[in-house]
Every structure is written in C-alpha cells, then in structure tokens.
Design a protein around this motif. Sequence first.
Motif, PDB file in Angstrom:
ATOM      1  N   PRO A 283      65.262  18.986  41.397  1.00 29.71           N
ATOM      2  CA  PRO A 283      66.333  18.442  42.226  1.00 29.71           C
ATOM      3  C   PRO A 283      66.388  19.095  43.600  1.00 29.71           C
ATOM      4  CG  PRO A 283      67.216  19.860  40.502  1.00 29.71           C
ATOM      5  CD  PRO A 283      65.744  19.843  40.318  1.00 29.71           C
ATOM      6  N   GLY A 284      66.573  18.304  44.638  1.00 34.56           N
ATOM      7  CA  GLY A 284      66.693  18.832  45.995  1.00 34.56           C
ATOM      8  C   GLY A 284      68.131  19.239  46.284  1.00 34.56           C
ATOM      9  N   ASP A 285      68.357  19.746  47.490  1.00 31.39           N
ATOM     10  CA  ASP A 285      69.698  20.227  47.855  1.00 31.39           C
ATOM     11  C   ASP A 285      70.743  19.121  47.804  1.00 31.39           C
ATOM     12  OD1 ASP A 285      68.747  22.712  48.183  1.00 31.39           O
ATOM     13  OD2 ASP A 285      68.515  22.580  50.361  1.00 31.39           O
ATOM     14  N   HIS A 286      70.311  17.877  48.055  1.00 26.90           N
ATOM     15  CA  HIS A 286      71.272  16.768  48.060  1.00 26.90           C
ATOM     16  C   HIS A 286      70.991  15.792  46.924  1.00 26.90           C
ATOM     17  CE1 HIS A 286      72.562  18.415  51.843  1.00 26.90           C
ATOM     18  NE2 HIS A 286      71.303  18.430  52.234  1.00 26.90           N
ATOM     19  N   GLY A 287      70.476  16.320  45.826  1.00 31.56           N
ATOM     20  CA  GLY A 287      70.252  15.488  44.644  1.00 31.56           C
ATOM     21  C   GLY A 287      68.986  14.654  44.725  1.00 31.56           C
ATOM     22  N   GLU A 288      68.097  14.955  45.672  1.00 27.51           N
ATOM     23  CA  GLU A 288      66.853  14.197  45.743  1.00 27.51           C
ATOM     24  C   GLU A 288      65.979  14.500  44.511  1.00 27.51           C
ATOM     25  OE1 GLU A 288      67.882  16.443  47.891  1.00 27.51           O
ATOM     26  OE2 GLU A 288      67.144  16.088  49.923  1.00 27.51           O
ATOM     27  N   TYR A 289      65.028  13.614  44.260  1.00 22.25           N
ATOM     28  CA  TYR A 289      64.059  13.803  43.184  1.00 22.25           C
ATOM     29  C   TYR A 289      62.774  14.272  43.861  1.00 22.25           C
ATOM     30  CZ  TYR A 289      61.353  12.358  39.009  1.00 22.25           C
ATOM     31  OH  TYR A 289      60.561  12.309  37.890  1.00 22.25           O
ATOM     32  N   LYS A 290      62.479  15.584  43.704  1.00 25.37           N
ATOM     33  CA  LYS A 290      61.340  16.137  44.452  1.00 25.37           C
ATOM     34  C   LYS A 290      60.066  16.147  43.616  1.00 25.37           C
ATOM     35  CE  LYS A 290      62.251  19.741  47.125  1.00 25.37           C
ATOM     36  NZ  LYS A 290      62.819  21.052  47.478  1.00 25.37           N
ATOM     37  N   MET A 291      58.950  15.916  44.303  1.00 28.27           N
ATOM     38  CA  MET A 291      57.659  15.873  43.592  1.00 28.27           C
ATOM     39  C   MET A 291      56.619  16.651  44.386  1.00 28.27           C
ATOM     40  SD  MET A 291      57.552  11.832  42.662  1.00 28.27           S
ATOM     41  CE  MET A 291      57.824  11.199  44.291  1.00 28.27           C
ATOM     42  N   LYS A 292      55.715  17.293  43.673  1.00 28.70           N
ATOM     43  CA  LYS A 292      54.571  17.934  44.312  1.00 28.70           C
ATOM     44  C   LYS A 292      53.334  17.450  43.589  1.00 28.70           C
ATOM     45  CE  LYS A 292      57.360  21.745  45.643  1.00 28.70           C
ATOM     46  NZ  LYS A 292      58.144  22.792  45.023  1.00 28.70           N
ATOM     47  N   GLN A 293      52.427  16.833  44.309  1.00 26.08           N
ATOM     48  CA  GLN A 293      51.230  16.299  43.667  1.00 26.08           C
ATOM     49  C   GLN A 293      49.993  16.768  44.429  1.00 26.08           C
ATOM     50  OE1 GLN A 293      53.483  12.254  43.536  1.00 26.08           O
ATOM     51  NE2 GLN A 293      51.644  12.017  42.294  1.00 26.08           N
ATOM     52  N   TYR A 294      48.945  17.047  43.670  1.00 22.12           N
ATOM     53  CA  TYR A 294      47.720  17.577  44.276  1.00 22.12           C
ATOM     54  C   TYR A 294      46.583  16.577  44.121  1.00 22.12           C
ATOM     55  CZ  TYR A 294      50.333  21.934  44.089  1.00 22.12           C
ATOM     56  OH  TYR A 294      51.288  22.896  44.244  1.00 22.12           O
TER      57      TYR A 294
ATOM     58  N   HIS B 150      76.864  32.236  48.861  1.00 21.87           N
ATOM     59  CA  HIS B 150      77.182  31.859  50.233  1.00 21.87           C
ATOM     60  C   HIS B 150      77.584  30.384  50.289  1.00 21.87           C
ATOM     61  CE1 HIS B 150      77.073  31.677  54.504  1.00 21.87           C
ATOM     62  NE2 HIS B 150      76.021  30.877  54.544  1.00 21.87           N
ATOM     63  N   LYS B 151      76.763  29.555  49.652  1.00 19.04           N
ATOM     64  CA  LYS B 151      77.024  28.121  49.637  1.00 19.04           C
ATOM     65  C   LYS B 151      78.342  27.834  48.917  1.00 19.04           C
ATOM     66  CE  LYS B 151      74.473  23.882  48.953  1.00 19.04           C
ATOM     67  NZ  LYS B 151      73.393  23.214  48.265  1.00 19.04           N
ATOM     68  N   GLY B 152      78.571  28.577  47.805  1.00 19.51           N
ATOM     69  CA  GLY B 152      79.784  28.380  47.008  1.00 19.51           C
ATOM     70  C   GLY B 152      81.040  28.653  47.820  1.00 19.51           C
ATOM     71  N   LEU B 153      81.015  29.749  48.578  1.00 17.07           N
ATOM     72  CA  LEU B 153      82.195  30.095  49.376  1.00 17.07           C
ATOM     73  C   LEU B 153      82.418  29.042  50.463  1.00 17.07           C
ATOM     74  CD1 LEU B 153      81.755  33.954  49.644  1.00 17.07           C
ATOM     75  CD2 LEU B 153      83.553  32.748  48.428  1.00 17.07           C
ATOM     76  N   LYS B 154      81.307  28.565  51.023  1.00 18.91           N
ATOM     77  CA  LYS B 154      81.399  27.550  52.075  1.00 18.91           C
ATOM     78  C   LYS B 154      81.997  26.260  51.496  1.00 18.91           C
ATOM     79  CE  LYS B 154      78.029  25.767  55.124  1.00 18.91           C
ATOM     80  NZ  LYS B 154      76.620  25.812  55.524  1.00 18.91           N
ATOM     81  N   LEU B 155      81.489  25.859  50.335  1.00 21.60           N
ATOM     82  CA  LEU B 155      81.983  24.634  49.692  1.00 21.60           C
ATOM     83  C   LEU B 155      83.446  24.788  49.301  1.00 21.60           C
ATOM     84  CD1 LEU B 155      78.979  23.730  47.377  1.00 21.60           C
ATOM     85  CD2 LEU B 155      79.769  22.412  49.330  1.00 21.60           C
ATOM     86  N   MET B 156      83.765  25.977  48.769  1.00 21.30           N
ATOM     87  CA  MET B 156      85.125  26.247  48.304  1.00 21.30           C
ATOM     88  C   MET B 156      86.100  26.126  49.471  1.00 21.30           C
ATOM     89  SD  MET B 156      86.349  26.957  45.416  1.00 21.30           S
ATOM     90  CE  MET B 156      87.871  27.401  44.683  1.00 21.30           C
TER      91      MET B 156
END
Lengths: 554, 187
Positions: A283-294, B150-156
């Motif tokens: 999962p990415g920071d914003h809920g993305e579906y991340k993939m790594k392919q070689y 850090h992220k938690g405090l920011k979100l909070m």
Amino acid sequence: MNKLGHALKHRLNEDKAVKYPDFEDMWTRIEQAGCNSSGLRGSSAPAGSRRTRNWSKIAAVASLSVLVAAVPVYAAVHYNWGNLLSSNEGIQTALDQNLGQQLGQSITRDGVTLTLRTAIVDENRTVILYSLDVGAHTDTDFWSVKGMTLQGAKERSKEGEYNYEQWDEENKRYNGYFESDWVPGQDTEQVTLAADAVKAVSVQDLELPLDVESMKMQSFPVGREGMQKIEIQPFAQSKDKLLLSSAVTFDDPVNKEGIFPQLVAYNGTTRVTGLSGGTFGEPGDHGEYKMKQYFKTGDITAGQTTFKLEYTKQERNIAGPWSFELKLSKKQMESGTHIQALQLPLETGDTDNTIEKLSVTPTQVRLSIRTEGKSFRRQLPYKKYSLEVSGKTLEGRYFGYSKEDSGLLNLRFERPAGLVIDKSTPITFVGKYKVTIHTEDKAPTLLTNISTEKQTLIREVGGYPVNWTYYMQGKDLYVETGSEDPHFGGINQTHLGENYKNLPGKPVTSNFSGDGNNKAIDVYKDFTGTEASIYMYFYTTDDPDKETRVQLQP
Amino acid sequence: MESNRELFETYNKDVYRTCYYMVHDAADAEDLCQEIFITVFRSNWQSVEYLKSWMMKITVNTCLNHLKRRRSLQQKVAANLHFFQGKSAVDTVEGLVEQKETSQEWAIHLSRLPVKIRAVLTLRYLHDFSLNEVSDALSIPLGTTKSRLHKGLKLMKNVLLETGIPEQEWKGEHYEQAGACTQASIK
C-alpha cells in the motif's frame, strides 16, 4: 515532547475517560477457559465463553441456509484429484491410506453446485477437498470460491486459511483445496465451513504507451474497475535488469480487492516473461496499490515492446451464504501421530535459535523453532531447509510464526507416500545458505557534489567493495547500493544523518535477504543540498555454501 | 508476581484501555482483553523480564489483527447488506446519537487515524514507551516509528481542528513552541 503529545498523554491516561467492563465477570470466563489463579499453563481448552453479541450476525446468516449435519464416515472412495495435491503430497498420502473422512454435502445456487468431498484432519491442520460444478460457462471465465472459513464450536476461526481451485478437464468441473490451521479440540467436533461467494472473473488488459527509455515517472489514465490511473517509473537496476516501479490509484482506496493489476510486456504477440522477485499490492501513502516488477533488459526494446496493464474483471458473483455444518474427526490419524519436545540449538554456539518441537502426523512433519533477539533479527539464518528421513530428503515449506506464540517459527514438510516415520526413524534437519545480519558499521558514507549526474563511489562494507551511486531526479535524491561480490547480501535501508535527524530513505526496491540480489535503491524525497552523510541500518552477508545439520531423532 | 490473578489485577485496566483506544468499541475491547489474558496465561509469562512491555506488545498486535479481520468482515457484511438492512438502519440512528453524545471522546479522534499510526500513538502516549520500545513492539524500524509518530501528530492536529475542539484543550502556554514536532518527540 511537544504540546499535542502532552495533551494526548494527559487525555489518554484520564481514568474517568474510559468506562471499564466488569473484570470479575471476565475473570470467571477466563477461569472457565482453563486458566486458573494458580498459574497453570499449557491448557488446550478453548478460549473461554464469550458474550453472545459477536455471533448474532453470523448466526443470522447461517440460519438462512439449509444445514445438514454429517456424521463422520470413512470409506474407500477413490477420486482422481489430478495435480491439485502436487504441493501437498502428505494429503495424497493420507488419501491413499483411506484416512480421509467422506463428506458428500452439496449446495446449489443459480445453477452452480459446491460439493464437499473429503476432509483430512490431524494434529497440525484441517484440509477439505471440494468440487465446483459451474454448468455452462465461457472458456475465458475463471471460477473460484471466495472467503472460505472454518468456524469451530467455541473458537473463532484461525488465520492462515486459504483455498484454491483447479480446472478438471476430464470431469468438466473445478477441484478445490481448503486448508486451515484449525484442529478439533477433542477427537470429534462440530464445525461450520462457510464461504462468502462463488465468483467468476475474466482477465482484461489495457495498452499503455510507456516509454522505457525515459527514467521519469509516467502517468496514464485507466478508468476501469475502479482504477483511476497508473503511474510507472522505469529504473535500470543493473546493465541487464529493468525495474518497473508503479502505483495504481483507485477511486476507493479501500475497495481494491480482487482486481490484481499487473504490468505485462509483449514483443509482437509473444509475452515477455518477467524476472522473479517482483512484489504486488504494497500500500502507498494514499492507499495506492504499488507494484515492483523486473524484466531482463535484453527482452525489452524501446519502441517495439508493448506494455499492457492486465487486471481481472468480475463477471459473476453468486453471494452466499454457502454454509455447511460438519462433524470433523481426527481419530483416524491418531495412530500415526507423535509429538516430541526438543531443546536443540540450530547450530553449535547459536543461542538465538532453538529447535523446540517435532510433530509427525500421517500427512506432515512440522518443526517449531524458537527465534530470539531483536525483531529485525528474528528470521531464520538459513534460507533453505530440508529434513533427511531414512535417506530421503523432504523439502521444507516456511510457514511463518505461530499465532499463539510470536517467537515460534513453524516449518512444514509434506510427508511422501511410502515413507515410514516412527519414534525410532532417524531424522536430521539440514539448513543451507546462511545469511548473517550486521549492525556494527555505523560510519557514514559522504556523498558530495550531488547533481542530476550519476556518480559512483566505492566504500567498503564488511570487507566487500560496495558501489554507492547517487543522483538527483526531479526534487528527489536517489541512492543505489550494490556489490559485484555475491557474498555481500545487500543493505536493507539507509538513513540521512546529522542535519536530517536520521531521516530514513524510502526503499524503491524490495530488499529480501538471501535472494542473491544485493542491489538496493533508496529515495530521499524533496532533498535540498549538495552533500549528504548516509548511514546504514544494517547489511547482510551471504554464505551460500554454509550448512548446519541437527539430529532430531532418535 | 507469581499468580495469574495477580497479573490480571495489575494489568487488566492497561490492557483494556489500550484495546479500547485501538478498536474504539467497548464490547470488542472486552473480548480482546479476555483473549489477551488467556493467551498470556498459556505462555511462560513468569520468565518474561519486561512484563509490561511484553504485555503491551501482545495487546497492540492482537488489536491490529482484530482490526484486519474486522475490515474483512465489514466488507463481507457490506456485500450481503440485504440480510442486515432492518438492523443496520437502527444501528445508524443509534450510532449518530452516540457519536453526538461522545464527540469529545479522544477514542473517536484516535479512531480516525490509520491503525498503524494509532498503534504508535497509543504505545507512545498511553504507555509512555520510548521510540525504541515502540519499534520493538511493532517490529518496525526506528525510522518508521518516528515518521508514523510525526505523521500521527500532524493528522491528530488536523482532526482536532476539524472537530472544533477548543485549542486550550490541547495547546498550553507552558509547552514549547510549535514547529519542532519531530525533534521534540524523539526520546
């Protein structure tokens, strides 16, 4: 600690903020579960009675389906399961000895019939074999049973359950395999096997005009099956290995189950086989579906190779409840089962890893190893393992840590047909390919004149020459590490020292230990400056030829 | 400490409170608390050196597993809504009233954060764990702990601002100036 931190500490610890339950009542329930005040351990009783609330919804679902209780029946019914059991040899071995319990229950819904055939239950696991008859269907549809779970009378179902199906051309239906770590508390126990749905999916694709010569992030709109867009960034990981790092953004970040996106490459109509080691679904920071392919660089020609996003589309969904009431028994298996407590170091002088239990059933041999030490060190130092039993080698399957005891690692070995194992049979554990974790090197590596130009310096790590290549791409600093010497296992992750307060680099690659790949890439987002001191969390060294042998029995 | 009863008396509140802040549901927290003690009693807890750290590690990880399971159950229920429609309408109304009544509760604020971040904040601020102890309990690198904190405090902070909680509830003059969030929280 900052002010919000202080406020949190204060609020969370306010006693009156939380209304406590009746702890006396809870204590009584715990005692009923077989744990008493004298501190007795090791009881195998179920996890205590619970308030009924949790089961009301499940009971409501279950009551909607016709329930037929089956009593254990053992009979010599020979059914050809094809190669469904090829990686579960022990189950075939048990079936051949007529140790399976015949079930024979069916549910039909919208013309699709799910039939439970046979159960194999022993001290280690429960396996249920089933068939799925989908009637008339198109060849491009793949059918499967979703959300299969086993529920004992008193215990919640365990994790580690899985099931899969295989097309049986001869009988024109699917054969299925369900496995769970659940085992009956007594010889015989009433259980419910339930599935959420039976679904059909098809494989679809969408061509993407990806430019593999550009190392820039490229974005393409998708607009199918809830996928908004895909962002792809190619990396030349070595002179003959191309990494495609990508992320799919969904309309609803939570609802991305069952789509299984992946990138595929074609030269004309020939599909390019990707290299192993890819990862999907991080999962990415914003809920993305991340993939790594070689891919092998030689297989990819810019302008000629075409790229597609391949994904699955749901064609049919026959919702449940698909629910069966069963009475499962492990009695048949008892005569061929023995469990032995051990206390053996994994190798001479090893105090972190101890073999604690050997458990032999008619289908499987299971070895439990206690791994001590810091969390990141808690992995088996040997990456390949097997058992030698009366001159025959049984390849091991890693099966993760025990749910009840987080320090106990279970290794499984399927039992082949015709191999007699009793208490006097010689059994030796063999571990190969040693990987050692090193944390002692805390010296920084200084990167100077950082620019968009790729620069490489060589810095020794644990006696091995390691190339550190660094460059700016957009606003981000990339640091690639790796060595030509295969005995260097790789650096797991780096962090920026001093000015950046140990800011960790974000790994672009998946750094598995013991995979023979010591190349790693970390990215530092929004980097400003021309110099950086880079530190390592830890690195590993590989010794592919190192071996340990431990005599388990007699 | 020698007996199960003694251990239960000492830690039942800590365990329950952690569960409550992690799952934000009193009934689930009660079930989890019971489950955790049964697990602990069946293990060789007398030989554990740092008992509280160890108990909290089990507690937080049990809660994380529960939340993972619950998410999948919610998906299942959502996929079969027709079975629950009558009941879920009532739930919604009750839920709304309850939410209004307890909108000041910090458990609700916490429940709006991603579970992994919630786990870090709970261990750090409810149990005063050091960053190293949090890393160890959750089996994550120190850097990850720091960035989640850090992220938690920011979100909070955003959650509190959004909810309209008066600033004096979480800001105080005797605390240091803003802007040093990450550094200040490194122990």
